[in-house]
Write an enzyme that holds these catalytic residues in place. Structure first.
Site, PDB file in Angstrom:
ATOM      1  N   TYR A   2     -84.196  13.171 -76.237  1.00 20.39           N
ATOM      2  CA  TYR A   2     -82.835  13.565 -76.583  1.00 20.39           C
ATOM      3  C   TYR A   2     -82.599  13.432 -78.097  1.00 20.39           C
ATOM      4  O   TYR A   2     -81.746  14.097 -78.657  1.00 20.39           O
ATOM      5  CB  TYR A   2     -81.808  12.660 -75.882  1.00 20.39           C
ATOM      6  N   GLY A   3     -83.359  12.539 -78.703  1.00 18.22           N
ATOM      7  CA  GLY A   3     -83.099  12.163 -80.098  1.00 18.22           C
ATOM      8  C   GLY A   3     -83.264  13.272 -81.105  1.00 18.22           C
ATOM      9  O   GLY A   3     -82.863  13.139 -82.265  1.00 18.22           O
ATOM     10  N   CYS A  58     -79.690   4.960 -73.187  1.00 22.20           N
ATOM     11  CA  CYS A  58     -80.247   5.751 -74.291  1.00 22.20           C
ATOM     12  C   CYS A  58     -79.315   5.662 -75.505  1.00 22.20           C
ATOM     13  O   CYS A  58     -78.115   5.928 -75.385  1.00 22.20           O
ATOM     14  CB  CYS A  58     -80.365   7.198 -73.818  1.00 22.20           C
ATOM     15  N   GLU A 105     -94.785   5.519 -77.094  1.00 19.33           N
ATOM     16  CA  GLU A 105     -95.180   6.143 -75.825  1.00 19.33           C
ATOM     17  C   GLU A 105     -96.688   6.292 -75.718  1.00 19.33           C
ATOM     18  O   GLU A 105     -97.253   6.280 -74.629  1.00 19.33           O
ATOM     19  CB  GLU A 105     -94.461   7.486 -75.646  1.00 19.33           C
ATOM     20  N   CYS A 151     -82.837   1.929 -80.665  1.00 15.86           N
ATOM     21  CA  CYS A 151     -83.564   2.893 -79.836  1.00 15.86           C
ATOM     22  C   CYS A 151     -84.219   2.136 -78.691  1.00 15.86           C
ATOM     23  O   CYS A 151     -84.710   1.020 -78.884  1.00 15.86           O
ATOM     24  CB  CYS A 151     -84.620   3.604 -80.687  1.00 15.86           C
ATOM     25  N   THR A 152     -84.233   2.773 -77.529  1.00 11.56           N
ATOM     26  CA  THR A 152     -84.807   2.126 -76.341  1.00 11.56           C
ATOM     27  C   THR A 152     -86.238   1.645 -76.531  1.00 11.56           C
ATOM     28  O   THR A 152     -86.666   0.694 -75.895  1.00 11.56           O
ATOM     29  CB  THR A 152     -84.847   3.136 -75.180  1.00 11.56           C
ATOM     30  N   HIS A 153     -86.975   2.330 -77.399  1.00 12.34           N
ATOM     31  CA  HIS A 153     -88.404   2.059 -77.498  1.00 12.34           C
ATOM     32  C   HIS A 153     -88.751   0.866 -78.393  1.00 12.34           C
ATOM     33  O   HIS A 153     -89.861   0.353 -78.325  1.00 12.34           O
ATOM     34  CB  HIS A 153     -89.123   3.290 -78.048  1.00 12.34           C
TER      35      HIS A 153
HETATM   36  N1  DGL Z   1     -84.061   6.990 -75.459  1.00 11.69           N
HETATM   37  C1  DGL Z   1     -83.951   7.522 -76.806  1.00 11.69           C
HETATM   38  C2  DGL Z   1     -83.024   6.651 -77.629  1.00 11.69           C
HETATM   39  O1  DGL Z   1     -82.859   5.478 -77.365  1.00 11.69           O
HETATM   40  C3  DGL Z   1     -85.307   7.624 -77.465  1.00 11.69           C
HETATM   41  C4  DGL Z   1     -86.137   8.750 -76.916  1.00 11.69           C
HETATM   42  C5  DGL Z   1     -85.477  10.106 -77.131  1.00 11.69           C
HETATM   43  O2  DGL Z   1     -85.359  10.559 -78.271  1.00 11.69           O
HETATM   44  O3  DGL Z   1     -85.064  10.672 -76.141  1.00 11.69           O
HETATM   45  O4  DGL Z   1     -82.438   7.135 -78.562  1.00 11.69           O
END
Ligand code: DGL
Length: 259
Positions: free
Chosen positions: A39-40, A70, A149, A181-183
């Site tokens: 989504y980013g 997210c 990832e 960010c989630t990651h």
């Molecule tokens: N989950 C998205 C976020 O925390 C990171 C991955 C994406 O870009 O979708 O912004």
């Protein structure tokens, strides 16, 4: 009450991990939009449309409260989700804004995240509302999601890239860094090492889980600690590697179902 959590993909499992740790036995349903991730890198209109669809799916699965795990969707679409649906909506930005405002000493706060998150400028608006005079410095870090990832969690290349992203924030004397960010919790040790001892990091996955826990306790809806977990994990696309990657984010075994 069943917690519905969604993310653009499997990154939101870092939030689930904290929710499970703090609220064992709480029923939950997760949706990862793996068919449409990331989504980013997408526009506001598209992210908003996806967030509304993701929420609708979770409500159909019986969720009574929504957690937008997210950051990109939280930054852009949380107001739209809250306006559209009548259930309580949590997101990952507000709890991290509150924590950043609490821990900063010099009122200079750095944010790292996707392009969508940083360009939304949500932190630039929200932090000074809580902390007048605060200076907010955002840094989009588009290379970090694919590196995480790919499982490049200890690689030299990842350390170099993190250092490159964080250096300008250090040069401008931030004392607090939001991992927006989630990651990023998966490379927290690298981020903290490159930020250095003088910078405090804020982990939104933990702060969000704490906010949800406080809410459920206040509304008398928290599960008995030992009740058997009612948990389901849906994704919009199930590729061969997805479960393996998901395991890394959740920190344990997981069974994914195709929505
Ligand atoms: N989950 C998205 C976020 O925390 C990171 C991955 C994406 O870009 O979708 O912004």
């Amino acid at each position: 009450m069943k917690i519905g959590i969604f993310d653009s993909g499997i990154g939101g499992l870092t939030v689930v991990r904290e929710i499970r740790r703090l609220m064992p036995g709480q029923p939950l349903v997760y949706f990862g939009d793996t068919a449409r991730t990331p989504y980013g890198t997408k526009s506001r209109a598209t992210i908003t449309r996806y967030a509304l669809e993701d929420t609708r799916f979770l409500l159909e699965q019986g969720a009574g409260i929504i957690v937008i795990a997210c950051h990109s969707a939280s930054s852009i679409a949380s107001a739209a989700v809250a306006n559209e649906f009548s259930v309580p909506v949590f997101e990952v930005v507000s709890p991290s804004v509150e924590q950043a405002a609490r821990v900063t000493r010099n009122r200079r706060i750095g944010i790292i995240g996707t392009r969508a998150t940083i360009e939304s400028r949500v932190y630039d608006h929200k932090i000074p509302e809580l902390l007048p005079g605060a200076v907010v410095l955002g840094m989009p870090c588009p290379l970090l999601v694919p590196l995480v990832e790919e499982g490049w969690l200890k690689r030299r290349e990842t350390r170099m890239i993190v250092r490159k992203y964080i250096r300008p924030l250090k040069e401008r004397q931030v004392d607090t860094l939001v991992m927006g960010c989630t990651h990023y919790p998966l490379i927290k040790d690298i981020i903290e090492a490159k930020a250095g001892k003088r910078i405090v990091t804020v982990d939104p996955s933990l702060q969000t889980a704490l906010a949800v826990k406080r809410f459920l306790e206040a509304s008398g809806d928290s599960a008995e600690p030992d009740s058997p977990g009612d948990e389901r994990y849906f994704v919009s696309d199930l590729a061969p590697a997805t479960e393996e990657i998901a395991r890394r984010f959740l920190g344990g075994k997981i069974k994914l179902e195709k929505a």
